[in-house]
Motif scaffolding. Structure first.
Motif, PDB file in Angstrom:
ATOM      1  N   THR A 161       0.835  -1.211   0.000  1.00  0.00           N
ATOM      2  CA  THR A 161       0.000   0.000   0.000  1.00  0.00           C
ATOM      3  C   THR A 161       0.863   1.252   0.000  1.00  0.00           C
ATOM      4  O   THR A 161       0.552   2.236  -0.682  1.00  0.00           O
ATOM      5  N   ARG A 162       1.956   1.228   0.722  1.00  0.00           N
ATOM      6  CA  ARG A 162       2.879   2.370   0.737  1.00  0.00           C
ATOM      7  C   ARG A 162       3.390   2.657  -0.678  1.00  0.00           C
ATOM      8  O   ARG A 162       3.431   3.802  -1.115  1.00  0.00           O
ATOM      9  N   VAL A 163       3.783   1.615  -1.395  1.00  0.00           N
ATOM     10  CA  VAL A 163       4.310   1.813  -2.750  1.00  0.00           C
ATOM     11  C   VAL A 163       3.186   2.220  -3.704  1.00  0.00           C
ATOM     12  O   VAL A 163       3.390   3.091  -4.567  1.00  0.00           O
ATOM     13  N   LEU A 164       1.993   1.650  -3.560  1.00  0.00           N
ATOM     14  CA  LEU A 164       0.861   2.072  -4.392  1.00  0.00           C
ATOM     15  C   LEU A 164       0.587   3.568  -4.223  1.00  0.00           C
ATOM     16  O   LEU A 164       0.381   4.285  -5.206  1.00  0.00           O
ATOM     17  N   LYS A 165       0.603   4.043  -2.994  1.00  0.00           N
ATOM     18  CA  LYS A 165       0.357   5.462  -2.736  1.00  0.00           C
ATOM     19  C   LYS A 165       1.488   6.332  -3.272  1.00  0.00           C
ATOM     20  O   LYS A 165       1.242   7.419  -3.819  1.00  0.00           O
ATOM     21  N   HIS A 166       2.716   5.862  -3.137  1.00  0.00           N
ATOM     22  CA  HIS A 166       3.873   6.591  -3.669  1.00  0.00           C
ATOM     23  C   HIS A 166       3.744   6.712  -5.195  1.00  0.00           C
ATOM     24  O   HIS A 166       3.982   7.776  -5.774  1.00  0.00           O
ATOM     25  N   LEU A 167       3.354   5.617  -5.836  1.00  0.00           N
ATOM     26  CA  LEU A 167       3.153   5.621  -7.283  1.00  0.00           C
ATOM     27  C   LEU A 167       2.035   6.586  -7.666  1.00  0.00           C
ATOM     28  O   LEU A 167       2.188   7.376  -8.612  1.00  0.00           O
ATOM     29  N   ALA A 168       0.926   6.563  -6.954  1.00  0.00           N
ATOM     30  CA  ALA A 168      -0.189   7.458  -7.258  1.00  0.00           C
ATOM     31  C   ALA A 168       0.232   8.919  -7.120  1.00  0.00           C
ATOM     32  O   ALA A 168      -0.119   9.758  -7.962  1.00  0.00           O
ATOM     33  N   ASP A 169       1.023   9.226  -6.094  1.00  0.00           N
ATOM     34  CA  ASP A 169       1.518  10.607  -5.918  1.00  0.00           C
ATOM     35  C   ASP A 169       2.385  11.022  -7.102  1.00  0.00           C
ATOM     36  O   ASP A 169       2.250  12.131  -7.609  1.00  0.00           O
ATOM     37  N   GLU A 170       3.262  10.135  -7.535  1.00  0.00           N
ATOM     38  CA  GLU A 170       4.143  10.470  -8.668  1.00  0.00           C
ATOM     39  C   GLU A 170       3.357  10.639  -9.959  1.00  0.00           C
ATOM     40  O   GLU A 170       3.672  11.512 -10.766  1.00  0.00           O
ATOM     41  N   LEU A 171       2.363   9.789 -10.171  1.00  0.00           N
ATOM     42  CA  LEU A 171       1.576   9.883 -11.395  1.00  0.00           C
ATOM     43  C   LEU A 171       0.727  11.144 -11.426  1.00  0.00           C
ATOM     44  O   LEU A 171       0.471  11.706 -12.487  1.00  0.00           O
ATOM     45  N   SER A 172       0.288  11.622 -10.258  1.00  0.00           N
ATOM     46  CA  SER A 172      -0.539  12.834 -10.220  1.00  0.00           C
ATOM     47  C   SER A 172       0.289  14.077 -10.504  1.00  0.00           C
ATOM     48  O   SER A 172      -0.241  15.092 -10.958  1.00  0.00           O
ATOM     49  N   VAL A 173       1.592  14.010 -10.271  1.00  0.00           N
ATOM     50  CA  VAL A 173       2.485  15.137 -10.533  1.00  0.00           C
ATOM     51  C   VAL A 173       2.888  15.169 -12.004  1.00  0.00           C
ATOM     52  O   VAL A 173       3.085  16.221 -12.582  1.00  0.00           O
ATOM     53  N   ALA A 174       2.998  13.992 -12.605  1.00  0.00           N
ATOM     54  CA  ALA A 174       3.478  13.889 -13.995  1.00  0.00           C
ATOM     55  C   ALA A 174       2.518  14.476 -14.997  1.00  0.00           C
ATOM     56  O   ALA A 174       1.401  14.690 -14.817  1.00  0.00           O
TER      57      ALA A 174
END
Length: 174
Positions: A161-174
């Protein structure tokens, strides 16, 4: 590879002593607005496809093998490093009371056509299977499971879940 998190299971008060050291690789596979994850009925959670690196393997060979075995996909092109999580958790073998694991995530492209999975017997028994799901839906689902989980629950759902959230944060910035 950049560090995403260092996790320590709450049951561990002392990290000294013998440890089983394990390395694992996990794949991030995105297509359109979905991510390829493994749903496991026994634990009611979503996780990234991947697993342990065998003694004779490098990261990318293990990644390709694991994605084929667990998710039925073939990696194409060059996977890109995403991040690493380290974790300490209790281990069930008395000679190693603690397992120290480093998991490495790679963003992967995969062939459009899928192939048969080659799940381990325990993965089949646990009801594990690949599923394309929206990233936010997977995060919401895992967070609900975490809210209702006993304190003795393992670290894997926390890690995933930590990595899923980290990925979602990065994708929202891109």
């Amino acid at each position: 590879m950049r560090l995403i998190a260092d996790l320590i299971h709450p049951a561990l008060q002392d990290l000294t002593g013998d440890k089983l050291h394990r390395q694992a690789v996990r794949g991030i596979v995105l297509r359109d607005d979905k991510i390829l994850l493994l749903y496991t009925e026994r634990y009611d959670d979503f996780s990234f496809p991947g697993g342990g690196i065998d003694e004779h393997e490098d990261h990318l060979s293990a990644l390709k093998r694991e994605l084929h075995e667990e998710a039925g996909v073939l990696v194409v092109g060059q996977p890109q490093p995403f991040g690493m999580v380290s974790e300490y958790q209790p281990y069930w073998k008395p000679q190693w009371p603690i397992m120290y694991q480093k998991s490495y995530w790679y963003q992967c492209d995969v062939a459009v056509e899928s192939v048969a999975t080659k799940m381990e017997h325990y993965e089949i028994a646990n009801g594990m299977g690949p599923q394309w799901i929206k990233l936010d839906d997977a995060i919401r689902h895992n967070e609900k499971v975490l809210r209702e989980a006993p304190a003795t629950m393992g670290l894997s759902i926390h890690r995933e879940t930590r990595v899923l959230k980290h990925l979602a944060d990065e994708l929202s910035v891109a």
